[in-house]
Design a protein around this motif. Structure first.
Motif, mmCIF file in Angstrom:
data_model
loop_
_atom_site.group_PDB
_atom_site.id
_atom_site.type_symbol
_atom_site.label_atom_id
_atom_site.label_comp_id
_atom_site.label_asym_id
_atom_site.label_seq_id
_atom_site.Cartn_x
_atom_site.Cartn_y
_atom_site.Cartn_z
ATOM 1 N N GLU A 86 -9.477 33.464 63.413
ATOM 2 C CA GLU A 86 -7.810 34.254 63.966
ATOM 3 C C GLU A 86 -7.825 33.501 65.882
ATOM 4 O OE1 GLU A 86 -10.058 36.030 62.876
ATOM 5 O OE2 GLU A 86 -9.370 37.843 61.927
ATOM 6 N N GLY A 87 -6.288 32.946 65.311
ATOM 7 C CA GLY A 87 -6.130 32.492 66.524
ATOM 8 C C GLY A 87 -6.001 30.586 66.507
ATOM 9 N N ASN A 88 -6.652 30.253 65.950
ATOM 10 C CA ASN A 88 -6.578 28.717 66.017
ATOM 11 C C ASN A 88 -5.274 28.581 64.755
ATOM 12 O OD1 ASN A 88 -9.203 28.320 67.285
ATOM 13 N ND2 ASN A 88 -9.871 29.472 65.486
ATOM 14 N N LYS A 89 -4.601 27.751 64.608
ATOM 15 C CA LYS A 89 -3.406 26.897 63.996
ATOM 16 C C LYS A 89 -4.097 25.951 63.061
ATOM 17 C CE LYS A 89 -0.102 25.604 67.439
ATOM 18 N NZ LYS A 89 0.259 24.929 67.558
ATOM 19 N N GLY A 90 -3.798 26.014 61.687
ATOM 20 C CA GLY A 90 -3.657 25.255 61.070
ATOM 21 C C GLY A 90 -2.407 25.112 59.471
ATOM 22 N N GLU A 91 -3.320 24.766 58.744
ATOM 23 C CA GLU A 91 -2.625 24.791 57.198
ATOM 24 C C GLU A 91 -2.820 26.158 56.622
ATOM 25 O OE1 GLU A 91 -0.424 21.380 55.092
ATOM 26 O OE2 GLU A 91 -2.659 21.673 55.247
ATOM 27 N N ILE A 92 -1.768 26.753 55.997
ATOM 28 C CA ILE A 92 -1.987 27.939 55.126
ATOM 29 C C ILE A 92 -1.825 27.633 54.066
ATOM 30 C CG2 ILE A 92 -0.512 30.590 55.171
ATOM 31 C CD1 ILE A 92 1.003 29.977 57.763
ATOM 32 N N LEU A 93 -2.828 28.884 53.334
ATOM 33 C CA LEU A 93 -3.249 28.833 51.818
ATOM 34 C C LEU A 93 -2.918 30.148 51.761
ATOM 35 C CD1 LEU A 93 -6.613 26.731 51.847
ATOM 36 C CD2 LEU A 93 -4.462 26.369 51.555
ATOM 37 N N GLY B 123 2.560 24.433 52.580
ATOM 38 C CA GLY B 123 2.814 22.199 53.310
ATOM 39 C C GLY B 123 3.073 23.531 54.872
ATOM 40 N N ASP B 124 3.133 24.731 55.380
ATOM 41 C CA ASP B 124 3.474 25.349 56.416
ATOM 42 C C ASP B 124 1.410 25.608 57.656
ATOM 43 O OD1 ASP B 124 5.884 25.836 55.139
ATOM 44 O OD2 ASP B 124 5.545 28.179 54.689
ATOM 45 N N VAL B 125 2.729 25.593 58.889
ATOM 46 C CA VAL B 125 1.448 25.869 59.488
ATOM 47 C C VAL B 125 1.511 26.503 60.499
ATOM 48 C CG1 VAL B 125 0.376 24.529 61.912
ATOM 49 C CG2 VAL B 125 1.437 23.277 60.284
ATOM 50 N N GLY B 126 0.341 27.652 60.315
ATOM 51 C CA GLY B 126 0.154 28.812 61.109
ATOM 52 C C GLY B 126 -1.062 29.601 61.975
ATOM 53 N N SER B 127 -0.878 30.810 62.298
ATOM 54 C CA SER B 127 -2.015 31.083 62.622
ATOM 55 C C SER B 127 -2.384 32.328 62.672
ATOM 56 C CB SER B 127 -2.897 30.926 64.359
ATOM 57 O OG SER B 127 -2.056 31.144 65.127
ATOM 58 N N LEU B 128 -3.412 33.198 62.622
ATOM 59 C CA LEU B 128 -3.981 34.424 62.451
ATOM 60 C C LEU B 128 -4.268 34.636 62.949
ATOM 61 C CD1 LEU B 128 -6.331 34.288 58.955
ATOM 62 C CD2 LEU B 128 -3.062 35.323 59.182
ATOM 63 N N SER B 129 -3.779 36.369 63.893
ATOM 64 C CA SER B 129 -4.158 36.909 65.027
ATOM 65 C C SER B 129 -5.237 38.621 64.215
ATOM 66 C CB SER B 129 -2.632 37.763 65.079
ATOM 67 O OG SER B 129 -3.576 38.450 66.319
ATOM 68 N N ASN B 130 -5.881 38.787 65.430
ATOM 69 C CA ASN B 130 -6.785 40.057 65.710
ATOM 70 C C ASN B 130 -6.262 40.807 65.453
ATOM 71 O OD1 ASN B 130 -9.015 41.039 64.565
ATOM 72 N ND2 ASN B 130 -10.537 40.639 65.831
ATOM 73 N N ASP B 131 -4.898 41.154 66.597
ATOM 74 C CA ASP B 131 -4.669 41.990 67.664
ATOM 75 C C ASP B 131 -3.817 42.794 66.184
ATOM 76 O OD1 ASP B 131 -4.368 40.636 69.242
ATOM 77 O OD2 ASP B 131 -2.128 39.518 69.232
ATOM 78 N N LYS B 132 -3.841 43.989 67.301
ATOM 79 C CA LYS B 132 -2.989 45.531 66.600
ATOM 80 C C LYS B 132 -1.939 46.025 66.678
ATOM 81 C CE LYS B 132 -7.428 48.035 65.416
ATOM 82 N NZ LYS B 132 -8.259 49.440 66.101
ATOM 83 N N CYS B 133 -0.766 46.042 66.472
ATOM 84 C CA CYS B 133 0.391 46.087 66.553
ATOM 85 C C CYS B 133 0.676 47.549 66.621
ATOM 86 C CB CYS B 133 1.575 45.722 65.456
ATOM 87 S SG CYS B 133 2.921 46.047 65.725
ATOM 88 N N GLU B 134 1.522 48.287 67.463
ATOM 89 C CA GLU B 134 1.883 49.148 68.236
ATOM 90 C C GLU B 134 2.478 49.923 67.079
ATOM 91 O OE1 GLU B 134 3.824 48.345 71.429
ATOM 92 O OE2 GLU B 134 2.042 47.892 72.897
#
Length: 456
Positions: free
Chosen positions: A304-311, A328-339
């Motif tokens: 989580e938090g590291n940017k890379g290619e989405i599968l 073919g898209d680039v993004g990153s995952l987060s371990n955060d909780k949402c309010e």
């Protein structure tokens, strides 16, 4: 009272459910019941679906027969088994398409589809009703967070079918209006001179929300602001989809429409992947799919938090499954909780397409948005497109406006040289009357034509 919405709720959907076995509302209800699950419970739900999908693939999908050796691991730990499957890119899929078609599928139930072809040749594939209805349920679940309901009236700025005859267009428009409670403005032919008539039509129709490509919504909003035109409708929101929504676009759309902007992240060959909640977080539809983020060069899974290619692994696609499919898209995952209370995992960044990432001479990955930031400061450039052919050569396409000055191009070239290291004399500047969008109607301002791994 919105009679058309009432008609859709009380007549159209019940008829589709009875006649065609449509289950969108059933799947939507299920998704609403699971969206507040905690991380562990969501993983349990996902685990069972993945186990079922992998078992199906090794038994019924020729492309995955060789992985029958992992049958025991699939039963014990499907997540570990998934890691054993090689990453699938679009080229490999297109070259071996027939091998991904399930042998136990009824061909009469298949729905042909294709991507927009923004990277060249469109990817053609098949889906079935089960898969499509899960996509739709995920969309309506995301919209429900903004109080947008099935049958709410909408205006779409979209790629309407331009190849239809006049009679066919009339039938298509009537069907859209009566059965889906929406009208469409074609993203292929928005005329700046007609902005007042477009807005008048919207005001008369009184939609609950507006839905469209990020670039088209932005262009429409700019025209409204430039002509000092307001919409004066209490919209529930403007939904941006199909392209990366940049902050400057969001700001302009909010200013023009005086409402909230909702970001939808999906793909024709991946379904509805994530939806923005009112707290600004992009929640992944994890009951429907598994998202992995991998390093662009090594293709190894990132934390989580590291940017890379989405599968994407679509858990509901049994007709033509594509495991660990590279969108073919680039993004990153987060371990955060949402309010907001939704327990679905969060996609932290969605930064556009992998092929919109340029590579500098010194090997750095540079998001194509850098040239967009430059162009926005130049008053004489109406449109542009930068194509990086290799580490040493590029083409810059320019559409001038009435304020054009040659010094702006000199400045633009100097910034490209500064960031990418390409010599000015190796950047071919081409002046066009317009820049042709892809077949999906999207205009791509940044294109890289070579493989990242080729530079490693």
């Amino acid at each position: 009272m919105n009679f058309n919405k009432h008609f859709i709720e009380k007549m159209v959907y019940p008829l589709m459910e009875k006649k065609n076995g449509n289950k969108i509302r059933e799947y939507l209800k299920k998704l609403k019941s699971t969206e507040r699950y905690n991380k562990e419970k969501l993983k349990e739900t996902q685990n069972e679906k993945l186990k079922k999908l992998l078992t199906h693939c090794i038994k019924n999908v020729p492309a995955y027969y060789e992985f029958r050796k992992y049958e025991e691991l699939i039963i014990k730990n499907p997540y570990e088994a998934l890691k054993k499957i090689p990453i699938l890119n679009k080229e490999n899929f297109m070259n071996n398409k027939d091998k991904y078609l399930s042998t136990n599928v009824d061909n009469n139930t298949l729905i042909p589809n294709k991507t927009g072809g923004s990277t060249g040749e469109p990817v053609k594939f098949f889906m079935d009703r089960y898969t499509v209805e899960h996509y739709e349920a995920a969309r309506w679940r995301g919209l429900s967070w903004w109080d947008i309901d099935l049958g709410d009236r909408s205006v779409m700025i979209w790629g309407s079918p331009i190849e239809l005859s006049k009679l066919e267009k009339f039938k298509f428009t009537l069907k859209e209006k009566l059965l889906k409670n929406r009208i469409i403005f074609s993203a292929y032919s928005l005329n700046p001179k007609n902005i007042e008539s477009y807005v008048k039509k919207i005001k008369k129709y009184k939609p609950d929300y507006i839905y469209g490509y990020a670039s088209s919504l932005y262009a429409f909003s700019k025209l409204m602001l430039e002509n000092n035109i307001s919409i004066d409708i209490n919209l529930k929101g403007v939904v941006s989809t199909a392209e990366t929504l940049h902050n400057y676009q969001r700001k302009t759309i909010i200013e023009a429409f005086n409402t909230r902007v909702i970001n939808e992240y999906g793909a024709k060959d991946g379904g509805i992947i994530a939806y923005e909640c009112p707290h600004g977080k992009m929640h992944i539809a994890s009951e429907n799919l598994i998202i992995e983020v991998v390093d662009l060069k090594t293709q190894k899974r990132l934390k989580e938090g590291n940017k890379g290619e989405i599968l994407v692994t679509d858990l509901n696609n049994f007709s033509m499954p594509r495991l660990r499919y590279k969108l073919g898209d680039v993004g990153s995952l987060s371990n955060d909780k949402c309010e907001c209370g939704v327990g679905l995992p969060i996609l932290k960044n969605i930064e556009g397409r992998e092929d919109e990432m340029f590579i500098s001479k010194d090997g750095n990955l540079v998001h194509g948005h850098f040239c967009n930031q430059i162009a926005r400061t130049l008053k004489g450039i109406k449109q542009f497109q930068l194509i990086q052919h290799d580490l040493n050569n590029a083409t810059l396409k320019i559409v001038k406006n009435n304020n054009f000055e040659n010094d702006e191009i000199i400045y633009f070239l100097s910034k490209i040289t500064e960031v990418l290291g390409i010599k000015k004399e190796n950047i071919n500047v081409v002046y066009n009357k317009h820049i042709k969008p892809s077949s999906s109607g999207k205009l791509r301002y940044a294109i890289r034509e070579f493989d990242i791994k080729a530079t490693s």
